[in-house]
Design a protein around this motif. Structure first.
Motif, PDB file in Angstrom:
ATOM      1  N   PHE A   1       9.739 -19.861  -0.278  1.00 55.00           N
ATOM      2  CA  PHE A   1       8.567 -20.523   0.305  1.00 55.00           C
ATOM      3  C   PHE A   1       7.694 -21.087  -0.819  1.00 55.00           C
ATOM      4  O   PHE A   1       6.523 -20.741  -0.960  1.00 55.00           O
ATOM      5  N   ARG A   2       8.284 -21.946  -1.595  1.00 54.10           N
ATOM      6  CA  ARG A   2       7.619 -22.441  -2.801  1.00 54.10           C
ATOM      7  C   ARG A   2       6.323 -23.177  -2.459  1.00 54.10           C
ATOM      8  O   ARG A   2       5.280 -22.939  -3.077  1.00 54.10           O
ATOM      9  N   LYS A   3       6.368 -24.066  -1.491  1.00 53.48           N
ATOM     10  CA  LYS A   3       5.182 -24.835  -1.140  1.00 53.48           C
ATOM     11  C   LYS A   3       4.067 -23.931  -0.633  1.00 53.48           C
ATOM     12  O   LYS A   3       2.889 -24.058  -1.046  1.00 53.48           O
ATOM     13  N   GLU A   4       4.384 -23.015   0.275  1.00 58.08           N
ATOM     14  CA  GLU A   4       3.377 -22.119   0.837  1.00 58.08           C
ATOM     15  C   GLU A   4       2.817 -21.167  -0.213  1.00 58.08           C
ATOM     16  O   GLU A   4       1.608 -20.884  -0.216  1.00 58.08           O
ATOM     17  N   ALA A   5       3.696 -20.690  -1.116  1.00 55.84           N
ATOM     18  CA  ALA A   5       3.241 -19.772  -2.163  1.00 55.84           C
ATOM     19  C   ALA A   5       2.286 -20.476  -3.128  1.00 55.84           C
ATOM     20  O   ALA A   5       1.253 -19.916  -3.525  1.00 55.84           O
TER      21      ALA A   5
ATOM     22  N   LEU B   1       0.824  -1.196   0.000  1.00 59.73           N
ATOM     23  CA  LEU B   1       0.000   0.000   0.000  1.00 59.73           C
ATOM     24  C   LEU B   1       0.869   1.262   0.000  1.00 59.73           C
ATOM     25  O   LEU B   1       2.052   1.204   0.325  1.00 59.73           O
ATOM     26  N   PRO B   2       0.295   2.396  -0.360  1.00 54.94           N
ATOM     27  CA  PRO B   2       1.072   3.648  -0.324  1.00 54.94           C
ATOM     28  C   PRO B   2       1.671   3.950   1.046  1.00 54.94           C
ATOM     29  O   PRO B   2       2.659   4.690   1.139  1.00 54.94           O
ATOM     30  N   CYS B   3       1.111   3.366   2.100  1.00 50.45           N
ATOM     31  CA  CYS B   3       1.678   3.571   3.449  1.00 50.45           C
ATOM     32  C   CYS B   3       2.798   2.588   3.742  1.00 50.45           C
ATOM     33  O   CYS B   3       3.311   2.569   4.873  1.00 50.45           O
ATOM     34  N   THR B   4       3.180   1.756   2.746  1.00 47.93           N
ATOM     35  CA  THR B   4       4.281   0.772   2.771  1.00 47.93           C
ATOM     36  C   THR B   4       3.908  -0.539   3.456  1.00 47.93           C
ATOM     37  O   THR B   4       4.712  -1.467   3.443  1.00 47.93           O
ATOM     38  N   HIS B   5       2.727  -0.694   4.055  1.00 45.15           N
ATOM     39  CA  HIS B   5       2.337  -1.962   4.661  1.00 45.15           C
ATOM     40  C   HIS B   5       1.951  -2.959   3.574  1.00 45.15           C
ATOM     41  O   HIS B   5       1.379  -2.592   2.543  1.00 45.15           O
ATOM     42  N   VAL B   6       2.288  -4.230   3.813  1.00 46.99           N
ATOM     43  CA  VAL B   6       2.128  -5.277   2.808  1.00 46.99           C
ATOM     44  C   VAL B   6       1.041  -6.254   3.241  1.00 46.99           C
ATOM     45  O   VAL B   6       1.030  -6.719   4.387  1.00 46.99           O
ATOM     46  N   PHE B   7       0.152  -6.562   2.296  1.00 46.64           N
ATOM     47  CA  PHE B   7      -0.893  -7.547   2.500  1.00 46.64           C
ATOM     48  C   PHE B   7      -0.960  -8.440   1.268  1.00 46.64           C
ATOM     49  O   PHE B   7      -0.463  -8.080   0.198  1.00 46.64           O
ATOM     50  N   CYS B   8      -1.604  -9.596   1.411  1.00 45.32           N
ATOM     51  CA  CYS B   8      -1.801 -10.421   0.224  1.00 45.32           C
ATOM     52  C   CYS B   8      -2.898  -9.794  -0.630  1.00 45.32           C
ATOM     53  O   CYS B   8      -3.779  -9.087  -0.133  1.00 45.32           O
ATOM     54  N   ILE B   9      -2.871 -10.083  -1.918  1.00 41.09           N
ATOM     55  CA  ILE B   9      -3.794  -9.435  -2.856  1.00 41.09           C
ATOM     56  C   ILE B   9      -5.244  -9.749  -2.533  1.00 41.09           C
ATOM     57  O   ILE B   9      -6.133  -8.909  -2.680  1.00 41.09           O
ATOM     58  N   ARG B  10      -5.475 -10.956  -2.072  1.00 43.90           N
ATOM     59  CA  ARG B  10      -6.840 -11.365  -1.776  1.00 43.90           C
ATOM     60  C   ARG B  10      -7.454 -10.509  -0.676  1.00 43.90           C
ATOM     61  O   ARG B  10      -8.612 -10.078  -0.769  1.00 43.90           O
ATOM     62  N   CYS B  11      -6.698 -10.213   0.352  1.00 37.71           N
ATOM     63  CA  CYS B  11      -7.213  -9.432   1.474  1.00 37.71           C
ATOM     64  C   CYS B  11      -7.463  -7.977   1.079  1.00 37.71           C
ATOM     65  O   CYS B  11      -8.430  -7.361   1.540  1.00 37.71           O
TER      66      CYS B  11
ATOM     67  N   ARG C   1      -3.275 -21.466  -5.083  1.00 38.11           N
ATOM     68  CA  ARG C   1      -4.422 -22.326  -5.358  1.00 38.11           C
ATOM     69  C   ARG C   1      -5.646 -21.878  -4.561  1.00 38.11           C
ATOM     70  O   ARG C   1      -6.779 -21.902  -5.066  1.00 38.11           O
ATOM     71  N   GLU C   2      -5.440 -21.440  -3.335  1.00 38.02           N
ATOM     72  CA  GLU C   2      -6.560 -20.950  -2.531  1.00 38.02           C
ATOM     73  C   GLU C   2      -7.182 -19.706  -3.171  1.00 38.02           C
ATOM     74  O   GLU C   2      -8.414 -19.563  -3.190  1.00 38.02           O
ATOM     75  N   ASN C   3      -6.342 -18.809  -3.679  1.00 38.36           N
ATOM     76  CA  ASN C   3      -6.862 -17.613  -4.335  1.00 38.36           C
ATOM     77  C   ASN C   3      -7.657 -17.965  -5.587  1.00 38.36           C
ATOM     78  O   ASN C   3      -8.704 -17.356  -5.876  1.00 38.36           O
ATOM     79  N   GLU C   4      -7.170 -18.947  -6.350  1.00 42.27           N
ATOM     80  CA  GLU C   4      -7.881 -19.350  -7.556  1.00 42.27           C
ATOM     81  C   GLU C   4      -9.236 -19.966  -7.229  1.00 42.27           C
ATOM     82  O   GLU C   4     -10.238 -19.696  -7.898  1.00 42.27           O
TER      83      GLU C   4
END
Length: 483
Positions: free
Chosen positions: A452-456, A402-412, A461-464
């Motif tokens: 973190f290949r497995k977690e990514a 985000l413009p405030c520099t905090h990072v979230f996953c795209i889904r959230c 898949r969860e997002n899809e």
């Protein structure tokens, strides 16, 4: 069993001879204390009397009213450590020499001790010291012999006049010396053994500090070398297809961090651990490591040797912590014994040379090495907890910054926009609706796929699946700008 015997027995059983030579010599310092006691007794000052003289601080008016029964006058007796602004042993500069001194006040004219509680023998000895240090030339006692014959002739009349003074009037004169504004001088009692005591302790602490500095350099170098090996055996390729032990080393380091062996951030045991605490935590870590069978599952041969070296470094760090705790305890006990047996506690108590608060005893070597471990070794294997989305607690993939520099996953972020929530969940700045696909951090996304290949892949898949479900039953608000 006495501490001295236990202390030296532990040193001989657990540490190399070079370490023992640098340790605090408890028995030698005890002998110094005994010699101090004998020196004080030779002038009639036992520990009980000296403690009374040094600790009693009545006011001047009280001393006048109770001249015959009063304790020492204010400032009449004092124990100091001259030269207490010593340099630290770590500075590379030779520590300044300091001299402990036991001082007492005498009348500047007569040289007579200004203390009504002294017995005649002690007064005689102290007055001889005043004569010897040329603070007076008046003879109060018939058997005193100044070194200079001219002093004897010059003060013969003064001596006779002093001898005619009654004991009671002399006591009253001493008791009222301060209140009447009489001038006085401080005389030093030459005690050689207490100087030897502090010089010995200073020298030993300097040696210990040098030893710890050497150990820190050696362990830091070993950690750096080990880090190069672990980076080689654990680092994956961009496609994650090479033979490596990333997951195994990540699990090992996670167990190590959770064990909080040397330093803890918990509420109950916050801060650096002593040897006993670290030893217990180390035992739990080894037990968990054994149960996990991670060593048997290594895919790369070098990982076995790297793990052995990692355990050796921690064992050496434990040994150093043990040495540190033993010497710290020895110093605390010998200083307590010094004060108890001689009553010569420096005033104020915190007035000790910096070399007596050596980095060995005030700053834990374990904390320094743990910091090196964390920055040079443990950081080589990224931990998943450091890359989680603050909203869903899963890996932040794909990451939106985000413009405030905090990072979230795209889904959230998408869900925030669909609920028309404008403020960042962390800093509450109104930046959510300003976010667009341009805010995707593709470099960080590639880095997460690498480490973190497995977690990514699981998060992808969860997002899809979530997107497919929404496609079947679309419920969109007008505010979404990311998707």
């Amino acid at each position: 069993m006495k501490f001295a015997h236990t202390y030296h027995q532990l040193l001989n059983e657990e540490f190399p001879s070079t370490w023992i030579d640098s340790a605090i010599s408890y028995k030698r310092l005890k002998k110094c204390i005994k010699r101090i006691q004998r020196e004080l007794a030779s002038i009639g000052l036992d520990v009980v009397k000296l403690r009374l003289l040094l600790n009693s601080q009545p006011s001047a008016s009280d001393a006048v009213e109770n001249s015959a029964e009063s304790a020492a006058q204010p400032g009449i007796w004092k124990y100091t450590l001259d030269g207490c602004d010593s340099d630290s042993p770590d500075s590379g500069v030779e520590p300044k020499k300091f001299v402990p001194r036991l001082l007492f006040a005498v009348d500047e004219v007569t040289g007579e001790p200004l203390d009504a509680r002294l017995d005649p023998v002690t007064k005689r000895q102290l007055h001889k010291l005043a004569l010897a240090q040329s603070l007076t030339s008046v003879q109060l006692f018939a058997d005193e012999r100044p070194d200079d014959p001219s002093d004897l002739r010059r003060n013969s009349s003064s001596s006779s006049s002093q001898s005619s003074i009654s004991p009671d009037s002399r006591v009253n004169s001493m008791a009222s010396a301060f209140s009447e504004g009489h001038t006085y001088r401080m005389v030093s009692i030459p005690i050689t053994s207490d100087s030897e005591f502090f010089r010995t302790l200073q020298h030993q602490l300097t040696n210990i500090a040098a030893l710890q500095k050497s150990e820190k350099g050696r362990l830091t170098s070993a950690i750096t070398d080990l880090g190069a090996v672990i980076e080689k055996v654990a680092k994956p390729t961009w496609h994650g297809r090479s033979t490596h032990d990333l997951r195994r080393w990540r699990k090992i380091f996670q167990l190590y961090l959770d064990s909080r062996i040397f330093v803890s951030t918990g509420e109950k045991d916050h801060g650096a651990h002593n040897y006993e605490q670290a030893q217990k935590s180390w035992g739990r870590f080894l037990e968990q490591l054994r149960k996990s069978n991670l060593e048997k599952d290594f895919a790369v041969r070098e990982s076995h040797k790297a793990l052995e070296r990692f355990l050796e470094i921690n064992f050496e760090l434990l040994r150093s912590l043990r040495f540190q705790d033993l010497n710290g305890l020895a110093m605390a006990k010998i200083l307590k014994k010094f004060s108890k047996r001689t009553a010569l506690s420096p005033r104020p108590v915190p007035l000790l040379p910096l070399s007596l608060t050596s980095p060995l005893l005030t700053h834990s070597l374990s904390r320094s090495i743990v910091f090196v471990l964390s920055t040079s070794l443990l950081s080589l294997i990224p931990q998943l907890d450091d890359h989680l989305c603050p909203i869903c607690a899963g890996i932040a993939y794909l990451p939106i910054r985000l413009p405030c520099t905090h990072v979230f996953c795209i889904r959230c972020v998408v869900m925030l926009q669909r609920r028309n929530e404008r403020n960042c969940p962390l800093c509450r700045k109104p930046v959510v609706m300003k976010t667009s696909p341009e805010n995707l951090d593709w470099d960080h996304a590639a880095w997460l796929r690498k480490w973190f290949r497995k977690e990514a892949m699981q998060k992808h898949r969860e997002n899809e699946r979530a997107s497919a479900a929404e496609t079947m039953t679309p419920v969109y608000s007008d505010g979404c700008s990311v998707m």
